[in-house]
Design a protein around this motif. Structure first.
Motif, PDB file in Angstrom:
ATOM      1  N   GLU A   8     -34.941  36.941 -18.500  1.00 33.40           N
ATOM      2  CA  GLU A   8     -34.908  36.873 -19.957  1.00 33.40           C
ATOM      3  C   GLU A   8     -36.330  36.683 -20.466  1.00 33.40           C
ATOM      4  N   GLN A   9     -36.893  37.712 -21.065  1.00 31.03           N
ATOM      5  CA  GLN A   9     -38.227  37.579 -21.657  1.00 31.03           C
ATOM      6  C   GLN A   9     -38.060  37.054 -23.088  1.00 31.03           C
ATOM      7  N   SER A  10     -37.633  35.808 -23.165  1.00 36.45           N
ATOM      8  CA  SER A  10     -37.290  35.164 -24.430  1.00 36.45           C
ATOM      9  C   SER A  10     -38.432  34.350 -25.009  1.00 36.45           C
ATOM     10  N   GLY A  11     -39.591  34.324 -24.311  1.00 32.46           N
ATOM     11  CA  GLY A  11     -40.736  33.564 -24.777  1.00 32.46           C
ATOM     12  C   GLY A  11     -40.871  32.235 -24.058  1.00 32.46           C
ATOM     13  N   TRP A  12     -42.066  31.670 -24.133  1.00 33.35           N
ATOM     14  CA  TRP A  12     -42.355  30.352 -23.552  1.00 33.35           C
ATOM     15  C   TRP A  12     -43.001  29.495 -24.625  1.00 33.35           C
ATOM     16  N   PHE A  13     -42.551  28.248 -24.720  1.00 38.44           N
ATOM     17  CA  PHE A  13     -43.042  27.330 -25.739  1.00 38.44           C
ATOM     18  C   PHE A  13     -43.559  26.062 -25.081  1.00 38.44           C
ATOM     19  N   GLN A  14     -44.751  25.631 -25.528  1.00 40.96           N
ATOM     20  CA  GLN A  14     -45.334  24.373 -25.062  1.00 40.96           C
ATOM     21  C   GLN A  14     -45.395  23.409 -26.246  1.00 40.96           C
ATOM     22  N   PRO A  15     -44.338  22.613 -26.472  1.00 47.75           N
ATOM     23  CA  PRO A  15     -44.353  21.698 -27.606  1.00 47.75           C
ATOM     24  C   PRO A  15     -45.311  20.538 -27.384  1.00 47.75           C
ATOM     25  N   ALA A  16     -45.951  20.117 -28.463  1.00 49.08           N
ATOM     26  CA  ALA A  16     -46.913  19.015 -28.421  1.00 49.08           C
ATOM     27  C   ALA A  16     -46.177  17.697 -28.586  1.00 49.08           C
ATOM     28  N   HIS A  17     -46.439  16.742 -27.686  1.00 42.97           N
ATOM     29  CA  HIS A  17     -45.699  15.484 -27.722  1.00 42.97           C
ATOM     30  C   HIS A  17     -46.351  14.427 -28.614  1.00 42.97           C
ATOM     31  N   SER A  18     -47.467  14.765 -29.251  1.00 43.18           N
ATOM     32  CA  SER A  18     -48.106  13.852 -30.204  1.00 43.18           C
ATOM     33  C   SER A  18     -48.874  14.683 -31.224  1.00 43.18           C
ATOM     34  N   GLY A  67     -51.963  14.546 -32.039  1.00 43.88           N
ATOM     35  CA  GLY A  67     -53.237  14.968 -31.478  1.00 43.88           C
ATOM     36  C   GLY A  67     -53.106  16.162 -30.562  1.00 43.88           C
ATOM     37  N   ARG A  68     -51.989  16.239 -29.848  1.00 50.00           N
ATOM     38  CA  ARG A  68     -51.789  17.399 -28.967  1.00 50.00           C
ATOM     39  C   ARG A  68     -51.559  18.679 -29.752  1.00 50.00           C
ATOM     40  N   VAL A  69     -51.143  18.572 -31.000  1.00 52.66           N
ATOM     41  CA  VAL A  69     -51.054  19.778 -31.819  1.00 52.66           C
ATOM     42  C   VAL A  69     -52.435  20.402 -31.977  1.00 52.66           C
ATOM     43  N   LYS A  70     -53.453  19.555 -32.099  1.00 49.58           N
ATOM     44  CA  LYS A  70     -54.826  20.071 -32.171  1.00 49.58           C
ATOM     45  C   LYS A  70     -55.200  20.770 -30.868  1.00 49.58           C
ATOM     46  N   LEU A  71     -54.747  20.211 -29.750  1.00 48.64           N
ATOM     47  CA  LEU A  71     -54.978  20.873 -28.464  1.00 48.64           C
ATOM     48  C   LEU A  71     -54.262  22.221 -28.425  1.00 48.64           C
ATOM     49  N   SER A  72     -53.031  22.260 -28.919  1.00 50.44           N
ATOM     50  CA  SER A  72     -52.292  23.518 -28.986  1.00 50.44           C
ATOM     51  C   SER A  72     -53.036  24.544 -29.827  1.00 50.44           C
ATOM     52  N   GLN A  73     -53.584  24.103 -30.944  1.00 50.38           N
ATOM     53  CA  GLN A  73     -54.322  25.017 -31.813  1.00 50.38           C
ATOM     54  C   GLN A  73     -55.532  25.595 -31.095  1.00 50.38           C
ATOM     55  N   LYS A  74     -56.260  24.755 -30.354  1.00 46.60           N
ATOM     56  CA  LYS A  74     -57.414  25.248 -29.595  1.00 46.60           C
ATOM     57  C   LYS A  74     -56.989  26.288 -28.562  1.00 46.60           C
ATOM     58  N   ARG A  75     -55.881  26.031 -27.891  1.00 48.13           N
ATOM     59  CA  ARG A  75     -55.410  26.966 -26.875  1.00 48.13           C
ATOM     60  C   ARG A  75     -54.974  28.287 -27.516  1.00 48.13           C
ATOM     61  N   VAL A  76     -54.268  28.182 -28.626  1.00 46.17           N
ATOM     62  CA  VAL A  76     -53.844  29.399 -29.330  1.00 46.17           C
ATOM     63  C   VAL A  76     -55.060  30.222 -29.732  1.00 46.17           C
ATOM     64  N   GLU A  77     -56.045  29.581 -30.316  1.00 50.83           N
ATOM     65  CA  GLU A  77     -57.242  30.295 -30.755  1.00 50.83           C
ATOM     66  C   GLU A  77     -57.968  30.936 -29.578  1.00 50.83           C
ATOM     67  N   ALA A  78     -58.023  30.229 -28.447  1.00 49.00           N
ATOM     68  CA  ALA A  78     -58.710  30.773 -27.271  1.00 49.00           C
ATOM     69  C   ALA A  78     -57.999  32.017 -26.752  1.00 49.00           C
ATOM     70  N   ASP A 129     -36.215  17.490 -33.438  1.00 54.24           N
ATOM     71  CA  ASP A 129     -37.485  17.121 -34.069  1.00 54.24           C
ATOM     72  C   ASP A 129     -38.274  16.137 -33.204  1.00 54.24           C
ATOM     73  N   PHE A 130     -38.028  16.165 -31.899  1.00 49.34           N
ATOM     74  CA  PHE A 130     -38.659  15.234 -30.963  1.00 49.34           C
ATOM     75  C   PHE A 130     -40.144  15.531 -30.774  1.00 49.34           C
ATOM     76  N   TRP A 131     -40.555  16.788 -31.003  1.00 48.39           N
ATOM     77  CA  TRP A 131     -41.945  17.183 -30.803  1.00 48.39           C
ATOM     78  C   TRP A 131     -42.625  17.468 -32.144  1.00 48.39           C
ATOM     79  N   HIS A 132     -43.890  17.811 -32.135  1.00 49.19           N
ATOM     80  CA  HIS A 132     -44.705  17.854 -33.353  1.00 49.19           C
ATOM     81  C   HIS A 132     -45.265  19.234 -33.676  1.00 49.19           C
ATOM     82  N   GLY A 133     -44.845  20.261 -32.982  1.00 47.66           N
ATOM     83  CA  GLY A 133     -45.423  21.593 -33.114  1.00 47.66           C
ATOM     84  C   GLY A 133     -45.757  22.089 -31.730  1.00 47.66           C
ATOM     85  N   GLY A 134     -46.621  23.100 -31.635  1.00 47.93           N
ATOM     86  CA  GLY A 134     -47.035  23.527 -30.315  1.00 47.93           C
ATOM     87  C   GLY A 134     -47.391  24.990 -30.229  1.00 47.93           C
ATOM     88  N   MET A 135     -47.646  25.438 -29.012  1.00 48.51           N
ATOM     89  CA  MET A 135     -48.079  26.805 -28.730  1.00 48.51           C
ATOM     90  C   MET A 135     -46.911  27.626 -28.209  1.00 48.51           C
TER      91      MET A 135
END
Length: 432
Positions: A122-132, A134-145, A168-174
């Motif tokens: 199933e090529q349904s996508g992969w999601f890395q949710p941010a657990h805080s 601050g990790r959303v900022k890390l996700s943003q850096k990874r997305v931009e890279a 709603d356990f997580w805060h966003g993500g890549m």
């Protein structure tokens, strides 16, 4: 076949495979491959497509090692080896490696489609949710890279993440739409089927005891015979030193085999399944003490975890993983785990996979760091291209010399305690 597989969901659901005969006597081939996991079988398929004779030696059975024991997530990025770091470290070879990693999900799913592999893909996508936050900022850096390198990474905000996950356990993500999931043992057995149908020879229950370069050929010794070949690919990864300790000790000691636990819940009811993770993506979050899960074809949640210490590990990790799911998805309750199993992943100190030259026309890679499904499939194809004559400067093969861990045996024994440090780091907010 006398080979026993762990009591995994995959062993219970993967298509049966008629075992191939062990090697007996002396055989010759163009390309010898040691290991019938994703890397070795992908290499065999590619070599046959390019018209070269290939023989695969497998110490147990196709998919017996890490390839048949993992969570089955197809993840087109690496754990901590970011794309710009590849370029900074390896230059043009690093750029080619970034391209290989970013395309690795498509490579796997395209291979499945090309040969109609029955692997619950199933090529349904992969999601890395941010657990805080601050990790959303890390996700943003990874997305931009990854976007700078031309790949379709997306940043999801908290609301979008909640819609995707049903929590709603997580805060966003890549999010990466090219990822997904498969039944890994089914994929390994289907890859073996395809390789044989293309003309590859596979010998199971045939551990490689040693290999050496003699004149213009490689000679691999097994318990009941020898295999002679022009080229060689060592594709045993985290299990390189597990069946035969002295097969390739410098390479085996360059990673630490860490036991990874996987498990499966009872099937989730239709109403709840449509609410929790409705898009059926593969999910693994930003924690060091990782939380990860995805559905299988029967709507079981496939998850896992790790605990410190060796006492009653299977039951402790079962309880921990169930509590993690209940915390994120209260409506699920405390799920019952019907299957619990484990296998090794090869970890190294900086999370960069390593590519090594064994000698003329001899290749190996090691260090999946928990990302071996997509990466191993793509690197198998790349190593086959190198072993069948494609110039190295056209390939994603940043070659290094093996560097063994000092006091490898001690490091291996204490490695599980690294989890305590990771858990402390998970509670610290990061500032970027």
């Amino acid at each position: 076949m006398t080979v026993e597989f762990p009591n995994s969901l995959w062993a219970a659901t993967a298509p049966e495979r008629v075992p191939s005969a062990p090697l007996s006597g002396v055989e010759e081939t163009d390309l010898a491959v040691i290991g019938a996991g994703f890397t070795g079988l992908s290499a065999a398929i590619e070599a046959r497509k390019r018209g070269h004779a290939v023989t695969v030696l497998e110490g147990k059975a196709a998919g017996w090692g890490a390839s048949g024991r993992n969570n089955g997530q197809v993840i087109p990025i690496l754990t901590a080896a970011e794309p710009d770091a590849w370029v900074a470290r390896y230059g043009d070879a690093g750029k080619r490696m970034v391209k290989l990693i970013g395309n690795s999900g498509d490579v796997l799913f395209d291979l499945v489609c090309e040969f109609d592999m029955q692997a619950e893909a199933e090529q349904s996508g992969w999601f890395q949710p941010a657990h805080s936050p601050g990790r959303v900022k890390l996700s943003q850096k990874r997305v931009e890279a990854w976007q700078r390198h031309g790949f379709p990474a997306e940043l999801k905000n908290a609301r979008e993440a909640a819609d995707l996950l049903g929590s709603d356990f997580w805060h966003g993500g890549m999010y990466n739409p090219t990822g997904g999931h498969i039944n890994p043992l089914a994929l390994a057995r289907e890859m073996a089927r395809v390789a044989e149908e293309l003309g590859a020879v596979i010998h199971e229950e045939t551990p490689a005891i040693s290999y050496e370069r003699i004149g213009n050929e490689w000679v691999i010794t097994t318990p009941e015979g020898k295999l002679k070949a022009r080229a060689l690919i060592l594709a045993s990864n985290a299990y390189t030193g597990e069946l035969v300790a002295q097969l390739a000790p410098r390479i085996a000691r360059s990673v630490v085999p860490v036991l990874s636990w996987q498990m499966a819940t009872q099937p989730v009811g239709d109403n709840l399944r449509r609410k929790l993770l409705p898009g059926r993506q593969a999910v693994s979050d930003t924690r060091g003490d990782l939380r990860f899960f995805r559905y299988d074809a029967r709507n079981r949640l496939i998850t896992g975890g790790a605990v410190i210490g060796s006492f009653d590990v299977a039951n402790r990790v079962r309880r921990k993983a169930a509590r993690n799911l209940e915390e994120a998805f209260p409506e699920l309750g405390l799920p019952e785990m019907t299957h619990v199993w484990s296998g090794y992943i090869g970890m190294n100190w900086d999370r960069f996979p390593r590519v090594h030259k064994l000698g003329p026309d001899g290749w190996a890679w090691i260090g999946c760091n928990g990302r071996g499904v997509a990466l191993g499939t793509s690197l198998g194809r790349e190593l086959a291209r190198a072993a069948t004559g494609q110039p190295e400067d056209e390939l994603a093969l940043p070659v290094t010399e093996p560097q063994a861990f000092p006091l490898h045996g001690i490091v291996r024994r204490v490695a599980p305690t690294y989890l305590a440090w990771l858990k402390r780091q998970d509670h610290k907010e990061i500032n970027l």
